[in-house]
Design a protein around this motif. Structure first.
Motif, PDB file in Angstrom:
ATOM      1  N   UNK A 106     -35.841 -25.901  17.469  1.00 18.96           N
ATOM      2  CA  UNK A 106     -34.841 -26.780  17.683  1.00 18.96           C
ATOM      3  C   UNK A 106     -33.707 -26.539  16.968  1.00 18.96           C
ATOM      4  N   UNK A 107     -33.714 -26.856  15.658  1.00 17.42           N
ATOM      5  CA  UNK A 107     -32.682 -26.451  14.694  1.00 17.42           C
ATOM      6  C   UNK A 107     -31.681 -25.392  14.789  1.00 17.42           C
ATOM      7  N   UNK A 108     -32.665 -24.246  14.978  1.00 16.64           N
ATOM      8  CA  UNK A 108     -31.991 -22.965  15.207  1.00 16.64           C
ATOM      9  C   UNK A 108     -31.131 -22.538  16.324  1.00 16.64           C
ATOM     10  N   UNK A 109     -31.810 -23.372  17.452  1.00 15.64           N
ATOM     11  CA  UNK A 109     -31.106 -23.273  18.750  1.00 15.64           C
ATOM     12  C   UNK A 109     -29.866 -23.983  18.755  1.00 15.64           C
ATOM     13  N   UNK A 110     -29.908 -25.146  18.207  1.00 15.83           N
ATOM     14  CA  UNK A 110     -28.586 -26.102  18.025  1.00 15.83           C
ATOM     15  C   UNK A 110     -27.487 -25.489  17.276  1.00 15.83           C
ATOM     16  N   UNK A 111     -27.902 -24.978  16.334  1.00 12.40           N
ATOM     17  CA  UNK A 111     -26.941 -24.246  15.342  1.00 12.40           C
ATOM     18  C   UNK A 111     -26.386 -23.378  16.154  1.00 12.40           C
ATOM     19  N   UNK A 112     -27.069 -22.460  16.696  1.00  9.45           N
ATOM     20  CA  UNK A 112     -26.631 -21.309  17.487  1.00  9.45           C
ATOM     21  C   UNK A 112     -25.654 -21.753  18.505  1.00  9.45           C
TER      22      UNK A 112
END
Lengths: 381, 207
Positions: B70-76
Motif C-alpha cells: 500500500x505504501x509504495x502504491x500510494x507514494x507512486x
C-alpha cells in the motif's frame, strides 16, 4: 556468383553502418531450392538442381552470415560450397566506424577439386545519413589440395541510398599467389512491397591469370506470403581463385523458403540498440520478446510482440487497465498482436511469456517503475 | 438523539474514504481496503485540483499487478499527481491528459518546467510525442539539457513520426558506440537541414 558475393559484402556494409531504415536482418534464415542452367567456361552446358541454405544474425556489434550451396549436375557429380562471414564493429568515433572482418569457406567439386580459404582484415567506414564510403584490406590464405597460396586484397567503395534503392560502387585489387586482378563493380538493391531486385555490373581489369571481361548478374524475388518467395536469377560471373570457382554463366529459378522472416525496423532497431529483454545475458543474446508498433488503416497503431519461443503471450498495461490480456497470433510465425488499436499517446506496459514474471520487451523504452521493477514505455505517434 | 447523530457521523466518516475510492470500481476490485483508504485522499486532492485521474488510477493498478504494498502504491500515485500538477503548470491549463503524462515523465527525466513551456510555445498543441522523445533520449544516455535542446530544435519543423524516427536514429548511433550527446547533436543537425528544406516556405514556387 563472384559479383553477387561482392555485392552482398557491400550491401552488408551499407546495412551495418547505415541508419536504421536500411534493410538489414536481425535474424534471418532461408532455404533456396531450385534448378539452374549453368555454362562454365571450358565445359559443356549442364542443368543442375541446387539447394542453398543461408543463416544471418546481426547483433549490436556483431554480424554473422553462413551460407552454402549444393549443386547436382546432369552427370550426377556434385559441387558443394560453404562459407562463413563475420564482422565485428568497434565503437564508432564520430562518423568513423572500424569493422574487423573474417571470412572462411570451402568448396569441393566431384572427388578431385577441393578449395578452402580463410581471410581477415579491417575495414574503415565513414558514414553519413544516407551514404558512406569505406576502405579496407584483407589477408589470408587459400588452399587447393595440399598447396597454400597467400591472398591479399585492398578494396575501396561507396554506397548511397537514392531513388528508393541502395547503390554500391567498389574497386578491389586482389592477389592470390601469382594471380592478380582488379575488379570494378557497381551494384544496386531495391525493395518494394513483395518484390526485391538486385543487379550488378562489373569488369575485371589488369588481370594476370584471373581472366578479363565484363560480368554482371540480375536477380528478382517475389514474395508469396511471409515465408515463400520465387527467385529468378541469372548472369555471368568471373573466376574466383580464392574460393575455387571458374567463370561461367547461369540462369536459375528457385523457391525460397523463409524459416526465420526478417524483422522490421523497430524490432531490428531494438536489437541494435542493445535492449536485451527478458532472459538475455548480453546485447548479443536474442531477446525473448520484442515489441513493435505497426501502422494500421486507423489512427494510432497496433502493438505486435515477437516471441517465437512462447506459447502464451500476455500484455498488461495502461491500455488493458493493467489486467493481463492474452494476445492472439499475428500475421507472421512467432508474432502476437494486441487485438485493440492504440490511439496516439504514451503507454506503460509489461509482457509475460508462458505465465512467468512480467518484463519489458526489447524495442521500447525501458524505465524503472516505482514498484522495484521496470516498465516499458510505448509512444504511439 | 445526539448520540444517534454522532453514530451516523462516525459511520459516514468511516465509509467516506471507501466511497471515494469506490468511485472507480477498478480500484475497488484490485486493491485491498488498506490501500484504498490510503489512496482516497490522494485521488480526492487530484480531483479537486482538476488533474486527470485516469493516469493515477492506472499507476495504482500497475502497482497492484506488481504486488506492491500500500505504501509504495500510494507514494507512486502521489508522486505522479505532483508531477502532473507541475506539468500542467508548465504546459498550461488546456493540456490533454496524454500531454501531462508525457510532461511528467520528461520532468522526472530531468527536463525543467521552463523547458516544457518552451515546447508548448514552439509546437502549440500536440507536445506528447516530443516530450516522450525527450524522456527516451535521456533514458538512452543523452544528457537532459542536450535531449531537450535537440527535440526543441525539431519540434516546430518535424511531424510526430519524424521525431520518433529521429529518436530511433540517435539510439542506434549510441548502440553503435557514439557518445550520446554527440549522437543527438549530429542527428539533430542533419534532421534540421532535411526538415528545413522540406518546409513548404522553402520549396520553389511557381511565379
Amino acid at each position: 556468383m563472384k559479383s553477387g558475393a561482392w555485392a552482398a559484402v557491400g550491401f552488408a556494409c551499407a546495412a551495418a553502418v547505415a541508419p536504421a531504415r536500411t534493410a538489414a536482418a536481425q535474424v534471418a534464415a532461408n532455404l533456396d531450392l531450385g534448378f539452374t542452367d549453368v555454362r562454365y567456361d571450358g565445359f559443356l552446358p549442364s542443368s543442375a538442381a541446387s539447394v542453398s541454405p543461408m543463416f544471418q544474425l546481426q547483433g549490436s556489434r556483431v554480424a554473422l552470415t553462413t551460407r552454402g550451396t549444393i549443386l547436382r549436375f546432369e552427370s550426377g557429380r556434385r559441387s558443394m560450397l560453404v562459407g562463413f562471414a563475420g564482422s565485428y564493429f568497434f565503437p564508432s568515433l564520430g562518423r568513423l566506424q572500424i569493422e574487423l572482418t573474417g571470412n572462411a569457406g570451402a568448396s569441393r567439386y566431384a572427388d578431385f577439386a577441393s578449395f578452402s580459404h580463410i581471410l581477415t582484415g579491417p575495414r574503415f567506414h565513414l558514414t553519413g545519413d544516407r551514404q558512406g564510403v569505406w576502405i579496407g584490406s584483407t589477408i589470408g590464405t587459400t588452399s587447393f589440395g595440399a598447396g597454400n597460396r597467400a591472398v591479399t586484397s585492398f578494396a575501396t567503395g561507396a554506397w548511397a541510398e537514392r531513388l528508393g534503392a541502395t547503390w554500391l560502387l567498389n574497386a578491389t585489387t586482389t592477389k592470390v599467389g601469382d594471380t592478380s586482378f582488379v575488379d570494378v563493380l557497381g551494384a544496386t538493391h531495391y525493395e518494394a512491397g513483395r518484390v526485391t531486385l538486385d543487379g550488378s555490373l562489373g569488369s575485371r581489369n589488369r588481370s594476370q591469370g584471373g581472366g578479363h571481361g565484363v560480368y554482371g548478374e540480375v536477380s528478382g524475388a517475389v514474395a508469396f506470403g511471409s515465408w515463400l518467395s520465387l527467385v529468378l536469377a541469372g548472369g555471368r560471373y568471373p573466376t574466383d581463385p580464392t574460393r575455387g570457382s571458374v567463370s561461367g554463366r547461369y540462369l536459375g529459378l528457385s523457391m525460397r523458403i523463409t524459416a526465420l522472416p526478417r524483422r522490421t525496423a523497430a524490432a531490428r532497431t531494438a536489437r541494435q540498440f542493445g535492449f536485451t529483454g527478458h532472459g538475455s545475458t548480453s546485447a548479443d543474446d536474442p531477446p525473448a520478446a520484442t515489441a513493435e508498433m505497426v501502422h494500421c488503416d486507423c489512427v494510432g497503431g497496433i502493438l505486435v510482440i515477437y516471441a517465437g519461443n512462447a506459447t502464451v503471450v500476455e500484455v498488461s498495461g495502461d491500455f488493458t487497465d493493467w489486467d493481463p490480456m492474452s494476445l492472439g497470433p499475428g500475421d507472421l510465425p512467432g508474432t502476437w498482436r494486441v487485438a485493440t488499436q492504440l490511439a496516439p499517446g504514451t503507454y506503460r506496459f509489461n509482457v509475460r511469456l508462458d505465465g512467468k514474471e512480467w518484463f519489458v520487451p526489447a524495442g521500447v523504452t525501458r524505465l524503472k517503475d516505482e514498484f522495484g521493477g521496470e516498465v516499458g514505455v510505448l509512444v504511439v505517434p | 438523539m445526539r448520540q444517534a447523530r454522532w453514530l451516523i457521523a462516525l459511520g459516514l466518516t468511516a465509509t467516506l474514504p471507501r466511497l471515494g475510492a469506490a468511485q472507480d470500481p477498478r480500484l475497488e476490485r484490485r486493491l485491498d481496503s488498506a490501500t484504498l483508504v490510503a489512496l482516497t485522499p490522494v485521488l480526492d486532492s487530484a480531483r479537486a485540483a482538476d488533474l486527470p485521474l485516469e493516469p493515477l488510477v492506472q499507476r495504482a493498478l500497475e502497482g497492484a499487478i506488481k504486488h506492491a504494498g500500500a505504501a509504495r502504491i500510494v507514494a507512486a500515485v502521489r508522486l505522479l499527481a505532483t508531477e502532473l500538477g507541475q506539468a500542467r503548470t508548465a504546459l498550461g491549463p488546456g493540456s490533454t491528459s496524454a500531454e501531462l503524462v508525457a510532461g511528467a515523465s520528461a520532468l522526472r527525466a530531468g527536463a525543467r518546467a521552463t523547458d516544457l513551456a518552451q515546447f508548448r510555445r514552439r509546437r502549440g498543441a500536440g507536445v506528447t510525442v516530443p516530450l516522450a522523445a525527450v524522456t527516451d533520449l535521456v533514458t538512452s544516455g543523452v544528457p537532459p539539457d542536450s535531449a531537450v535542446a535537440a527535440v526543441l530544435a525539431l519540434v516546430a519543423l518535424a511531424r510526430d513520426d519524424q521525431i520518433v524516427d529521429f529518436r530511433r536514429a540517435v539510439e542506434r548511433d549510441i548502440a553503435l558506440g557514439a557518445p550520446p550527446a554527440a549522437a543527438a547533436a549530429v542527428r539533430v543537425n542533419a534532421a534540421v537541414r532535411e526538415f528545413s528544406q522540406n518546409t513548404p516556405g522553402n520549396q520553389p514556387r511557381k511565379p
